[in-house]
Motif scaffolding. Structure first.
Motif, short mmCIF file in Angstrom:
data_model
loop_
_atom_site.label_atom_id
_atom_site.label_comp_id
_atom_site.label_asym_id
_atom_site.label_seq_id
_atom_site.Cartn_x
_atom_site.Cartn_y
_atom_site.Cartn_z
N PHE A 235 0.85 -1.18 0.00
CA PHE A 235 0.00 0.00 0.00
C PHE A 235 0.89 1.23 0.00
O PHE A 235 1.93 1.27 0.66
CB PHE A 235 -0.95 0.00 1.20
N GLU A 236 0.48 2.27 -0.73
CA GLU A 236 1.31 3.46 -0.88
C GLU A 236 1.62 4.13 0.46
O GLU A 236 2.68 4.74 0.61
CB GLU A 236 0.64 4.47 -1.81
N ASP A 237 0.70 4.02 1.41
CA ASP A 237 0.94 4.66 2.69
C ASP A 237 1.75 3.78 3.64
O ASP A 237 1.98 4.15 4.80
CB ASP A 237 -0.36 5.10 3.35
N GLY A 238 2.19 2.62 3.19
CA GLY A 238 3.04 1.75 3.98
C GLY A 238 2.32 0.95 5.04
O GLY A 238 2.98 0.27 5.85
N ARG A 239 1.00 0.97 5.04
CA ARG A 239 0.26 0.26 6.09
C ARG A 239 0.51 -1.24 6.03
O ARG A 239 0.76 -1.81 4.97
CB ARG A 239 -1.24 0.54 5.99
N SER A 258 4.11 -5.79 5.24
CA SER A 258 3.83 -4.51 4.60
C SER A 258 4.09 -4.55 3.10
O SER A 258 3.74 -3.62 2.38
CB SER A 258 4.67 -3.39 5.23
N ASP A 277 -10.17 4.27 8.53
CA ASP A 277 -10.01 5.25 7.47
C ASP A 277 -11.21 6.18 7.42
O ASP A 277 -12.35 5.75 7.59
CB ASP A 277 -9.85 4.53 6.12
N VAL A 283 -6.98 4.76 -0.13
CA VAL A 283 -5.66 4.16 -0.03
C VAL A 283 -5.40 3.43 -1.34
O VAL A 283 -6.33 2.87 -1.94
CB VAL A 283 -5.56 3.21 1.18
N ARG A 284 -4.15 3.47 -1.79
CA ARG A 284 -3.84 2.90 -3.09
C ARG A 284 -2.96 1.67 -2.94
O ARG A 284 -1.93 1.70 -2.27
CB ARG A 284 -3.13 3.93 -3.97
N SER A 312 0.73 1.88 -10.17
CA SER A 312 -0.48 1.94 -9.36
C SER A 312 -1.37 0.78 -9.77
O SER A 312 -1.54 0.51 -10.96
CB SER A 312 -1.21 3.26 -9.59
N ARG A 315 -7.10 1.81 -6.48
CA ARG A 315 -7.46 2.79 -5.46
C ARG A 315 -8.70 2.30 -4.73
O ARG A 315 -9.74 2.04 -5.34
CB ARG A 315 -7.74 4.14 -6.10
#
Length: 468
Positions: A235-239, A258, A277, A283-284, A312, A315
């Motif tokens: 995930f782009e936000d590192g979650r 991750s 969220d 989130v991507r 990508s 989304r």
């Protein structure tokens, strides 16, 4: 993922993900179930917005319809071939009778049909189906012929994992954008080396895909159905997320991660928690950049983005409140652990590519595929350990038919979270050796093992395996 350390790129300021040129998001397509026979047929569909694309399909849709079965059931399906060329079906991940497995020269001719019937012996999991004709697998899969086969059982049902709209199957593939919207497949010699790589990522046949979801726990079933593309999924936000299953079904316990690498043919099931969220947030899901040998990230010489380029994927737009999150159990599903120290047979399989690249220059143990020649003979019930060696400078996803195996070790580091349970495909990096342990128990007959980079497979990186 211990084996990833030498491949992950560190780029100052980050590296933008490859997307369409300011393209608006497209609603994610969700394949319907099958009604009636499975028909291999040309069709026209919309892949790129505003353009019609000629496709090769199962069931007239891209992706093909999602098939569902229960463990222990007798699965029955009629395939009708309305293509202008022969085809067949391989039930990827299932151990089925040899006559139903989709041997490369066991084909259904144009205008003909075949009835499949076999018992589902596999654990609940995410499997898939695709054509497997000799030298035409890459073209037919690239044209759109692939779909999910999801197996269910009572053990899985009892866990209360997310279902319904919160259980989403995602077919990850890359394709080359073209001015006329076509899916042109014309591999060059350079494409044979790396595989036919695209410059756009599609999820369920949708570029720039978006899925509107509720703020709750979701189960994402990821299948890499690309010809050659390896995805570094994150995930782009590192979650962080929980990995609950690999190729052959549920793990013994959830494993937090991750990111992970997913090669062609591999599957993984993730649980991602969106309950915190904000409504209207997103989130991507992405494929992060990495170095994979060959040319490295950038534009490939064959016309697509080279192996390791960033993409990508999907989304996830949180648009509404969700039901209370499902409590994730500490234990999932046990399976028999195979002990490599008790192996009766040990083998070494070396995958190589000669230059210049041409059909026949892609080998395993110095041999290129030849129909009917027996390369390995294995005894049903015998425990074997195989060392899979990649002696080339391109990654090779190694796939074996007729059984599931367990990954013992990688020469480059630790196993990925999705490699801790039964598998049928394992990604072997350049210069790496992967050890697996396996046993063939279900059926006798002639099968194959091969690289699941479809251009490598079509060019001969495949051997015959006879189970006796």
């Amino acid at each position: 993922v211990g084996a990833a350390a030498a491949r992950v790129l560190t780029v100052a300021g980050g590296l933008p993900l490859l997307r369409g040129a300011e393209a608006s998001a497209e609603p994610l397509g969700l394949p319907a179930g099958l009604v009636g026979p499975l028909i291999a047929t040309p069709a026209t569909g919309t892949v790129w917005p505003g353009r019609s694309t000629a496709l090769l399909t199962f069931g007239g849709t891209y992706p093909g319809p999602t098939l569902r079965a229960r463990r222990g059931d007798v699965f029955q399906l009629r395939l009708e071939n309305r293509l202008a060329e022969p085809t067949n079906v391989h039930w990827h991940g299932l151990a089925v009778p040899a006559e139903a497995d989709g041997y490369p020269t066991d084909l259904v001719q144009p205008g003909a049909a075949r009835q499949y019937a076999f018992q589902i012996g596999e654990r609940a999991g995410t499997y898939w189906y695709h054509p497997h004709p000799d030298r035409r697998t890459g073209a037919q899969v690239y044209g759109g012929m692939a779909g999910f086969l999801i197996v269910e059982d009572e053990d899985e049902r009892a866990l209360g994992l997310p279902g319904g709209e919160q259980d989403v199957a995602l077919l990850l593939q890359d394709r080359r954008r073209s001015a006329d919207g076509s899916l042109r497949y014309a591999p060059t010699p350079m494409d044979l080396m790396a595989g036919y790589l695209g410059d756009a990522a599609l999820v369920n046949g949708t570029p720039d895909a978006e899925l509107r979801v509720a703020a709750t726990l979701h189960r994402l079933r990821l299948l890499n159905g690309s010809n050659a593309r390896v995805f570094r999924v994150a995930f782009e936000d590192g979650r962080r997320f929980q990995v609950i299953a690999g190729d052959g079904g549920l793990l013994e316990s959830p494993v937090a991660a991750s990111e992970l690498f997913l090669g062609p043919g591999e599957r993984v099931e993730l649980l991602v928690d969106l309950s915190r969220d904000p409504i209207g947030g997103s989130v991507r899901l992405a494929s992060l950049p990495f170095s994979a040998g060959g040319m490295g990230p950038g534009m490939g010489m064959g016309g697509g983005a080279s192996q390791g380029a960033a993409f990508s994927l999907l989304r996830l737009l949180v648009e509404r409140p969700g039901p209370p999150g499902v409590r994730l159990p500490d234990r999932l599903a046990p399976f028999e652990r195979l002990d490599p120290s008790r192996a009766e047979v040990r083998r070494r399989l070396v995958m190589e590519m000669r230059m210049p690249p041409f059909a026949g220059a892609f080998t395993i143990n110095g041999r290129s595929f030849e129909a009917g020649r027996v390369d390995l003979r294995v005894e049903r019930g015998a425990l074997e350990v195989w060392e899979i060696v990649n002696a080339s400078n391109e990654p090779h996803p190694f796939h074996v038919h007729a059984t599931q195996f367990q990954v013992v070790r990688r020469s480059t580091g630790a196993l990925g979270a999705h490699e801790l349970g039964p598998k049928d495909t394992v990604l072997v990096w350049p210069g790496e050796t992967v050890q697996i342990v396996l046993r063939f128990e279900r059926h006798a007959g002639l099968y194959v093992l091969h690289c699941h980079n479809l251009e490598h497979e079509d060019a001969g990186m495949m051997l015959n395996l006879e189970v006796v």
